[in-house]
Design a protein around this motif. Structure first.
Motif, PDB file in Angstrom:
ATOM      1  N   ARG A 141     -10.052   9.083 -10.753  1.00 23.93           N
ATOM      2  CA  ARG A 141     -10.672   9.168 -12.417  1.00 23.93           C
ATOM      3  C   ARG A 141     -10.050   9.619 -13.083  1.00 23.93           C
ATOM      4  NH1 ARG A 141     -11.692   8.148 -16.123  1.00 23.93           N
ATOM      5  NH2 ARG A 141     -13.966   7.926 -17.659  1.00 23.93           N
ATOM      6  N   MET A 142      -8.979  10.791 -13.281  1.00 22.80           N
ATOM      7  CA  MET A 142      -8.323  11.553 -14.166  1.00 22.80           C
ATOM      8  C   MET A 142      -6.834  10.086 -14.204  1.00 22.80           C
ATOM      9  SD  MET A 142      -7.630  14.165 -16.088  1.00 22.80           S
ATOM     10  CE  MET A 142      -9.307  14.647 -16.080  1.00 22.80           C
ATOM     11  N   PHE A 143      -6.313   9.671 -12.902  1.00 26.65           N
ATOM     12  CA  PHE A 143      -5.622   9.100 -13.223  1.00 26.65           C
ATOM     13  C   PHE A 143      -5.948   7.763 -14.024  1.00 26.65           C
ATOM     14  CE2 PHE A 143      -3.208   5.459 -12.369  1.00 26.65           C
ATOM     15  CZ  PHE A 143      -1.381   5.723 -12.420  1.00 26.65           C
ATOM     16  N   THR A 144      -7.289   7.436 -14.140  1.00 27.77           N
ATOM     17  CA  THR A 144      -7.790   6.145 -14.924  1.00 27.77           C
ATOM     18  C   THR A 144      -7.379   7.027 -15.850  1.00 27.77           C
ATOM     19  OG1 THR A 144      -9.046   5.516 -13.403  1.00 27.77           O
ATOM     20  CG2 THR A 144      -9.608   4.553 -14.954  1.00 27.77           C
ATOM     21  N   GLU A 145      -8.598   7.430 -16.269  1.00 31.57           N
ATOM     22  CA  GLU A 145      -8.133   8.399 -17.474  1.00 31.57           C
ATOM     23  C   GLU A 145      -7.001   8.631 -18.535  1.00 31.57           C
ATOM     24  OE1 GLU A 145     -10.416  10.494 -21.119  1.00 31.57           O
ATOM     25  OE2 GLU A 145     -10.692   9.709 -20.086  1.00 31.57           O
TER      26      GLU A 145
ATOM     27  N   VAL B   7       1.048  -1.100  -0.154  1.00 25.40           N
ATOM     28  CA  VAL B   7      -0.092   0.426   0.127  1.00 25.40           C
ATOM     29  C   VAL B   7       0.650   1.353  -0.187  1.00 25.40           C
ATOM     30  CG1 VAL B   7      -1.725   0.994   1.119  1.00 25.40           C
ATOM     31  CG2 VAL B   7      -2.102  -1.106   1.304  1.00 25.40           C
ATOM     32  N   VAL B   8       0.395   2.323  -1.109  1.00 24.75           N
ATOM     33  CA  VAL B   8       1.696   4.105  -0.571  1.00 24.75           C
ATOM     34  C   VAL B   8      -0.132   4.789  -0.461  1.00 24.75           C
ATOM     35  CG1 VAL B   8       2.410   5.182  -2.186  1.00 24.75           C
ATOM     36  CG2 VAL B   8       2.770   2.541  -2.349  1.00 24.75           C
ATOM     37  N   ALA B   9       0.393   5.068   0.668  1.00 21.85           N
ATOM     38  CA  ALA B   9      -0.467   6.081   0.968  1.00 21.85           C
ATOM     39  C   ALA B   9       0.694   7.227   0.545  1.00 21.85           C
ATOM     40  CB  ALA B   9      -0.520   6.243   2.037  1.00 21.85           C
ATOM     41  N   TYR B  10       0.288   9.153   0.797  1.00 16.91           N
ATOM     42  CA  TYR B  10       1.362  10.048   0.444  1.00 16.91           C
ATOM     43  C   TYR B  10       0.154  11.154   0.547  1.00 16.91           C
ATOM     44  CZ  TYR B  10      -0.951  11.401  -3.852  1.00 16.91           C
ATOM     45  OH  TYR B  10      -1.747  11.963  -5.348  1.00 16.91           O
ATOM     46  N   ASP B  11       0.787  12.257   1.027  1.00 12.63           N
ATOM     47  CA  ASP B  11       0.968  13.801   0.313  1.00 12.63           C
ATOM     48  C   ASP B  11       0.937  14.534  -0.622  1.00 12.63           C
ATOM     49  OD1 ASP B  11       0.166  13.308   3.806  1.00 12.63           O
ATOM     50  OD2 ASP B  11       2.320  14.114   4.253  1.00 12.63           O
ATOM     51  N   ARG B  12       0.163  15.050  -0.550  1.00 13.47           N
ATOM     52  CA  ARG B  12      -0.397  15.728  -1.956  1.00 13.47           C
ATOM     53  C   ARG B  12       0.809  17.245  -2.170  1.00 13.47           C
ATOM     54  NH1 ARG B  12      -5.739  13.822  -2.221  1.00 13.47           N
ATOM     55  NH2 ARG B  12      -6.296  16.201  -1.750  1.00 13.47           N
ATOM     56  N   GLY B  13       0.611  17.420  -2.783  1.00 14.27           N
ATOM     57  CA  GLY B  13       2.192  18.744  -3.451  1.00 14.27           C
ATOM     58  C   GLY B  13       1.864  19.517  -1.946  1.00 14.27           C
TER      59      GLY B  13
ATOM     60  N   LEU C 226       4.660   7.482  -7.791  1.00 14.15           N
ATOM     61  CA  LEU C 226       4.878   6.190  -8.744  1.00 14.15           C
ATOM     62  C   LEU C 226       5.889   5.095  -9.090  1.00 14.15           C
ATOM     63  CD1 LEU C 226       0.921   4.841  -8.595  1.00 14.15           C
ATOM     64  CD2 LEU C 226       2.402   4.625  -6.775  1.00 14.15           C
ATOM     65  N   ALA C 227       6.427   5.407 -10.171  1.00 17.97           N
ATOM     66  CA  ALA C 227       8.008   5.233 -10.978  1.00 17.97           C
ATOM     67  C   ALA C 227       8.836   5.721 -10.446  1.00 17.97           C
ATOM     68  CB  ALA C 227       7.816   5.923 -12.245  1.00 17.97           C
ATOM     69  N   ALA C 228       9.067   6.646  -9.143  1.00 20.90           N
ATOM     70  CA  ALA C 228      10.325   7.353  -8.284  1.00 20.90           C
ATOM     71  C   ALA C 228      10.403   5.492  -7.210  1.00 20.90           C
ATOM     72  CB  ALA C 228       9.897   8.063  -8.154  1.00 20.90           C
TER      73      ALA C 228
ATOM     74  N   GLU D 176      -0.828  13.267 -12.816  1.00 20.71           N
ATOM     75  CA  GLU D 176       0.371  12.487 -14.078  1.00 20.71           C
ATOM     76  C   GLU D 176       1.458  13.246 -12.020  1.00 20.71           C
ATOM     77  OE1 GLU D 176      -0.478  15.052 -17.792  1.00 20.71           O
ATOM     78  OE2 GLU D 176       0.867  16.393 -16.021  1.00 20.71           O
ATOM     79  N   ASN D 177       1.359  13.726 -11.452  1.00 16.09           N
ATOM     80  CA  ASN D 177       2.540  13.929  -9.904  1.00 16.09           C
ATOM     81  C   ASN D 177       2.559  12.251  -9.318  1.00 16.09           C
ATOM     82  OD1 ASN D 177       3.943  16.228  -9.993  1.00 16.09           O
ATOM     83  ND2 ASN D 177       2.110  17.454  -8.453  1.00 16.09           N
TER      84      ASN D 177
END
Length: 203
Positions: free
Chosen positions: A54-58, A1-7, A32-34, A26-27
């Protein structure tokens, strides 16, 4: 599981870019790639996190294995927003007061949280244009948890056509229809109304 704080939130530094749904998605993809967290992903989003996943899925449909929405913010079209405002019992005068009440809370927020809240308000007023012509959902499981409990709100005191609890019941019906239509976009879509939870279902 990855939980993160947005910018700009929690331990994450701001990047100086408006927190649009596309930018946030995009961030997350770069993060996730990093981390070397390779797809496919099951994305979980609460409230404003709903539009973000939803936008990530788009943007990255082949990398998504499933979605879990936790009382997500509805990305309503003009007609859907008008139906919601009717359910809320808002008059023409109380609509502007509703917006003013929300904006009154902005100065006390941390800068990045305020930027997200301003974006959310502006997107709602513009009827979420980036979400009105999305590509069809990939055929992945989608679960939506919708909060059903009535909790007193700061805008309960606005002039309305209904008492706060009655308005809440009417809003639930409209929102259930909205979320059910989103769940029906895929074969394995499920909507669950969590009747004993408020907006922060995860708590």
């Amino acid at each position: 599981v990855v939980a993160y704080d947005r910018g700009g939130i929690g331990g994450s530094a701001p990047d100086g870019v408006e927190p649009t749904a596309r930018h946030v998605a995009e961030n997350l993809h770069r993060l996730l790639a990093a981390l070397g967290a390779r797809p496919p992903y099951v994305l979980v989003g609460h409230s404003l996190g709903g539009p973000f996943i939803r936008m990530f899925t788009e943007l990255y449909p082949a990398e998504v294995r499933g979605l879990v929405y936790i009382d997500p913010l509805p990305t309503t079209s003009r007609a859907e927003r008008e139906a919601l405002e009717r359910a809320m019992g808002l008059w023409e005068s109380s609509r502007s007061m509703f917006e003013a009440l929300q904006r009154e809370q902005l100065p006390g927020m941390p800068p990045a949280v305020r930027a997200e809240a301003e974006m959310m308000i502006n997107q709602r007023l513009a009827h979420w244009p980036d979400f009105q012509n999305l590509s069809p959902m990939p055929e992945v499981p989608v679960t939506i948890l919708m909060a059903g409990r009535y909790d007193p709100r700061a805008d309960d005191g606005l002039e309305r056509d209904c008492a706060p609890r009655q308005c809440h019941t009417q809003v639930l019906e409209v929102m259930r229809e909205f979320y059910a239509s989103r769940a029906s976009e895929v074969i394995r879509g499920m909507l669950t109304v969590v009747s004993d939870a408020g907006h922060f279902v995860q708590n």
